[in-house]
Structures are given as C-alpha cells and as structure tokens.
Design an enzyme around this catalytic site. Structure first.
Site, PDB file in Angstrom:
ATOM      1  N   ASP A  12      48.611  44.110  51.687  1.00  0.00           N
ATOM      2  CA  ASP A  12      49.595  45.219  52.015  1.00  0.00           C
ATOM      3  C   ASP A  12      48.535  47.052  52.868  1.00  0.00           C
ATOM      4  O   ASP A  12      47.510  46.185  53.112  1.00  0.00           O
ATOM      5  CB  ASP A  12      48.848  45.178  50.494  1.00  0.00           C
ATOM      6  CG  ASP A  12      48.159  45.948  49.365  1.00  0.00           C
ATOM      7  OD1 ASP A  12      47.407  46.035  50.413  1.00  0.00           O
ATOM      8  OD2 ASP A  12      47.857  46.372  48.212  1.00  0.00           O
TER       9      ASP A  12
ATOM     10  N   PHE B 252      50.555  51.343  47.817  1.00  0.00           N
ATOM     11  CA  PHE B 252      50.411  51.241  46.388  1.00  0.00           C
ATOM     12  C   PHE B 252      49.480  51.994  46.202  1.00  0.00           C
ATOM     13  O   PHE B 252      49.227  53.134  44.925  1.00  0.00           O
ATOM     14  CB  PHE B 252      50.745  49.923  45.742  1.00  0.00           C
ATOM     15  CG  PHE B 252      51.038  50.096  44.664  1.00  0.00           C
ATOM     16  CD1 PHE B 252      52.446  50.668  43.467  1.00  0.00           C
ATOM     17  CD2 PHE B 252      49.994  50.032  43.347  1.00  0.00           C
ATOM     18  CE1 PHE B 252      52.229  51.025  42.286  1.00  0.00           C
ATOM     19  CE2 PHE B 252      49.759  49.937  42.343  1.00  0.00           C
ATOM     20  CZ  PHE B 252      51.310  50.289  41.856  1.00  0.00           C
TER      21      PHE B 252
ATOM     22  N   ASP C 272      53.038  38.755  43.693  1.00  0.00           N
ATOM     23  CA  ASP C 272      51.001  38.628  43.639  1.00  0.00           C
ATOM     24  C   ASP C 272      50.969  39.228  42.546  1.00  0.00           C
ATOM     25  O   ASP C 272      51.809  40.688  41.919  1.00  0.00           O
ATOM     26  CB  ASP C 272      50.707  39.529  44.714  1.00  0.00           C
ATOM     27  CG  ASP C 272      50.825  40.891  44.845  1.00  0.00           C
ATOM     28  OD1 ASP C 272      49.916  41.851  44.798  1.00  0.00           O
ATOM     29  OD2 ASP C 272      52.215  41.165  44.960  1.00  0.00           O
TER      30      ASP C 272
ATOM     31  N   CYS D 123      47.550  21.501  28.995  1.00  0.00           N
ATOM     32  CA  CYS D 123      46.803  22.577  30.825  1.00  0.00           C
ATOM     33  C   CYS D 123      45.961  21.631  31.303  1.00  0.00           C
ATOM     34  O   CYS D 123      45.285  20.780  29.977  1.00  0.00           O
ATOM     35  CB  CYS D 123      46.285  23.473  30.522  1.00  0.00           C
ATOM     36  SG  CYS D 123      45.713  23.897  31.744  1.00  0.00           S
TER      37      CYS D 123
ATOM     38  N   CYS E 185      43.690  22.095  33.627  1.00  0.00           N
ATOM     39  CA  CYS E 185      42.647  22.836  34.561  1.00  0.00           C
ATOM     40  C   CYS E 185      41.200  23.107  33.979  1.00  0.00           C
ATOM     41  O   CYS E 185      41.232  22.126  32.368  1.00  0.00           O
ATOM     42  CB  CYS E 185      42.827  24.615  34.431  1.00  0.00           C
ATOM     43  SG  CYS E 185      42.787  25.707  33.260  1.00  0.00           S
TER      44      CYS E 185
ATOM     45  N   CYS F 121      40.699  24.353  30.380  1.00  0.00           N
ATOM     46  CA  CYS F 121      41.188  23.199  29.232  1.00  0.00           C
ATOM     47  C   CYS F 121      40.377  21.755  29.057  1.00  0.00           C
ATOM     48  O   CYS F 121      40.713  21.246  27.608  1.00  0.00           O
ATOM     49  CB  CYS F 121      42.696  22.942  29.201  1.00  0.00           C
ATOM     50  SG  CYS F 121      43.315  25.162  29.295  1.00  0.00           S
TER      51      CYS F 121
ATOM     52  N   HIS G  43      41.729  29.362  34.412  1.00  0.00           N
ATOM     53  CA  HIS G  43      43.016  29.045  33.220  1.00  0.00           C
ATOM     54  C   HIS G  43      43.417  29.221  33.818  1.00  0.00           C
ATOM     55  O   HIS G  43      45.203  29.444  34.336  1.00  0.00           O
ATOM     56  CB  HIS G  43      42.436  28.769  31.680  1.00  0.00           C
ATOM     57  CG  HIS G  43      44.101  29.169  31.484  1.00  0.00           C
ATOM     58  ND1 HIS G  43      44.550  27.799  30.591  1.00  0.00           N
ATOM     59  CD2 HIS G  43      44.690  29.723  30.436  1.00  0.00           C
ATOM     60  CE1 HIS G  43      45.768  28.062  30.633  1.00  0.00           C
ATOM     61  NE2 HIS G  43      45.924  29.440  30.093  1.00  0.00           N
TER      62      HIS G  43
END
Length: 374
Positions: free
Chosen positions: A95, A99, A268, A306, A308, A311, A337
């Site tokens: 970026d 911001f 994002d 899930c 992942c 999990c 996760h």
C-alpha cells in the site's frame, strides 16, 4: 509491451455481479476473488512464509509506511527487494502509506505537496509526497503498488470529501509520472467519502487515466456496513471489467461475501491475525472467543468442519489454556486457523461463481454462520 500485471476474467454470475478471474503478476498468477494476508512489516505475524503459502495464499500485502520507518526501503532494495528480503517468491502488494499517515491524526499535516508527519516509533519528523511514496515502493519491489491518496475520515463533510477526491486524483497523476519500473503495476485508489455521486465521479475520472487496476479506498473506516455496501454499489459499476478491483482494508467473512457479490476481486485486512492474538476465531458457525470460560473443558475441535492444522490436532480447551497462559503458540494456532478459514472461504466462493450458484452458497453460509449481513 506486455503489462506487468494483467487481469483475466473467467466467469461472471448470472444473478449477481460476482466474478471469478486470474491476476497474472511477475511472481506468478493467482485466482480471484482472493483474500490477501497482511504482512505489515515484511511478515505475516507469527507465521513463516512457507506456512502462509501452504494455506493457499498467492499474494500478500506489506506496508510502505512501516517498512520506510523500519528497516528502511534502501536496506530492502540493497537486499534485492522485498521478495528476497522476506523469502517470499509469490505476489506482493504494497500500500502507499496513505492510510497509515491518515491514521496518525494530530501527528500529521496535509498540504498539496504531501503529508508531514511524526513517526509513531520515535517521534521523528518525515515528509511523504506522492513521488516519495512511489520511490519507496519501487525500492521495495512489490508486484503491485498503490498510488498515494488522501483518505478522508468518517464522518466527513461533503466539501472535505470533494477536496480530498480532487487531491487524490492530482496525486494519482503525480504518482504515475514518478513510476518508472516496468516490472510493477501501479493501481489508483478511488475516494469520495460517503457520497455516492462523489464515489462515481472519482472512479470515472481515474478510469479515464487508464491505470492497470483500481483500489477502493476510504471504506471500513467506522461507517455502518450498509453504508459501505451502498458506496460499493456506486463505485464498482464505474470500474472497467478488464481490470482488477481491490477493496482495501476489508476482511470479515460477511464483508467478503458482500464485496464479491458486488464485483470486487481482491481484499486485505489485518483482522484475522489481529483478532487471533486477542483470542477470537472465525468458524463456519460464527465467531468463537476462545478465552471465555465456557471452553475450559471443551475438548472438541475449534471448528468441526475445518481441515486446518489447528483443528486437526487441538481442542478448544487446549487453545484456551495456551491463551490464558499467554503462550505464543496460542497466537500461532489461532492465526493459522483464521487465515485458513478466510482463504478457504474465498476458494469456496470462487467455486460457487464458476458453478453459477453464488447466491445459494452465500445463503447456505450465513444460515450456519448466523451473523447479520448488514
């Protein structure tokens, strides 16, 4: 000459504006719609680059303002650019720093030439111009860089939003004039505050300048979600179909669905990593605050649906124990996760677009997730 970054439209929904595509960059191509994990300081917090890639991320975001202050863009350039410096061989977007400078509030002063601000680290004074932002981003060497913009606060009077819009367009022209690297793409950023006609005007005037992609800035800055969606409804139709559309700073599951439905390709947000460090997980059945006492003897998985690493191996009780003990592993496991959940969600959303069942997939998700959609 072949463009450094090129968007390829693959499929559009028949009932919504949702679309699937591929964004081609110098460091590989990735499928859209996509969520980009945020590596503010050249790292996705608590994660190795290899772990982030294994989760399915094709592109990450790093921050111009933070890397300028520490370690310095000259050092990153000397190291061979951001890809080599952080050992990430895939896509990177930086970026502009606009911001972050906006977020400094009383520590910054905006003029036509640029923004004078004080470092949040040591109070030292600095001056960002559009040209300097571009030079820093060229030093960093990301595949996609962003034009330096002026982000109005919420709420902002119409007169302020109009002036901000005009300045952002003038700065976009200066950024394009300063950008000389051919292996990068410079995206413009639309603004306009919370005024639909200004949003349309900003988008239309920037499209006339023919940038290779467009960010939608100045949203998710405190406004109600229905108002954000209204601004998206005004902005996205003004953007060309053959260019990538990037909603900046948005990453909650509900907003991802709503953004994709309106035709956004890229998102994002620091949200999944930040809330992980605060003990919150996104699951298929809604948010779980793992630090709560109700999980002390809960030996079930964080999310039974899930796949992942977290999990597959650990219970809610163990995760709560780690969090209460302030063990670093707690932050890592919850980050794994949350990122897996959002990246997998985007893959599922894309598949629903390809199969032209986006509307049905969205309804099924929220029937389980149980969160109001604005």
């Amino acid at each position: 000459m072949t463009a450094a970054v090129r968007y390829e439209l693959i499929k559009e929904c028949t009932r919504t504006s949702a679309r699937a595509g591929i964004l081609h960059t110098p460091h590989g191509s990735f499928e859209t719609p996509i969520f980009m994990p945020v590596g503010t300081q050249a790292t996705v917090k608590t994660m190795t680059p290899e772990e982030v890639r294994e989760l399915g991320a094709g592109i990450i975001l790093s921050n111009t303002y933070h890397l300028y202050l520490r370690p310095g863009s000259d050092l990153v350039r000397e190291a061979g650019g951001l890809h080599k410096f952080m050992n990430w061989s895939h896509g990177i977007l930086t970026d502009s720093g606009g911001f972050q400078v906006f977020s400094l509030g009383p520590l910054r002063k905006i003029t036509e030439e640029g923004v004078r601000f004080k470092s949040h680290i040591d109070g030292s004074e600095h001056f960002f111009t559009p040209e300097k932002s571009i030079q820093i981003q060229m030093d960093l060497g990301a595949d996609i860089i962003m034009a330096f913009d002026e982000c109005p606060p919420y709420p902002a009077e119409r007169e302020y939003a109009q002036k901000s819009l005009e300045m952002t367009i003038r700065w976009a022209k200066r950024c394009r004039a300063a950008h000389t690297r051919k292996d990068q793409a410079l995206f413009a950023i639309t603004q306009g505050g919370m005024y639909a006609d200004l949003r349309k005007e900003s988008a239309a005037r920037l499209v006339e300048l023919d940038f290779p992609g467009y960010g939608i800035g100045g949203l998710s800055v405190g406004e109600p979600k229905p108002l954000m969606y209204e601004m998206l409804d005004a902005t996205v139709p003004e953007l060309p179909k053959n260019k990538a559309r990037y909603l900046m700073g948005v990453g909650s599951p509900d907003c991802l669905w709503e953004g994709v439905e309106r035709g956004v390709d890229m998102f994002d947000c620091v949200l999944p990593t930040r809330v992980a460090r605060n003990g919150l997980a996104f699951t298929s059945h809604g948010k779980v605050v793992i630090r709560n006492a109700e999980h002390a003897r809960d030996f079930e998985r964080l999310d039974p649906e899930c796949s992942c690493y977290t999990c597959r191996h650990y219970s809610r009780a163990y995760l709560r124990h780690l969090y209460k003990a302030e063990e670093i592993l707690a932050y890592r496991l919850l980050t794994i996760h949350n990122l897996h959940m959002l990246l997998n969600l985007m893959r599922n959303i894309r598949q629903s677009i390809l199969e032209d069942r986006f509307y049905e997939a969205k309804k099924a998700f929220f029937d389980k997730y149980g969160e109001e959609r604005g």
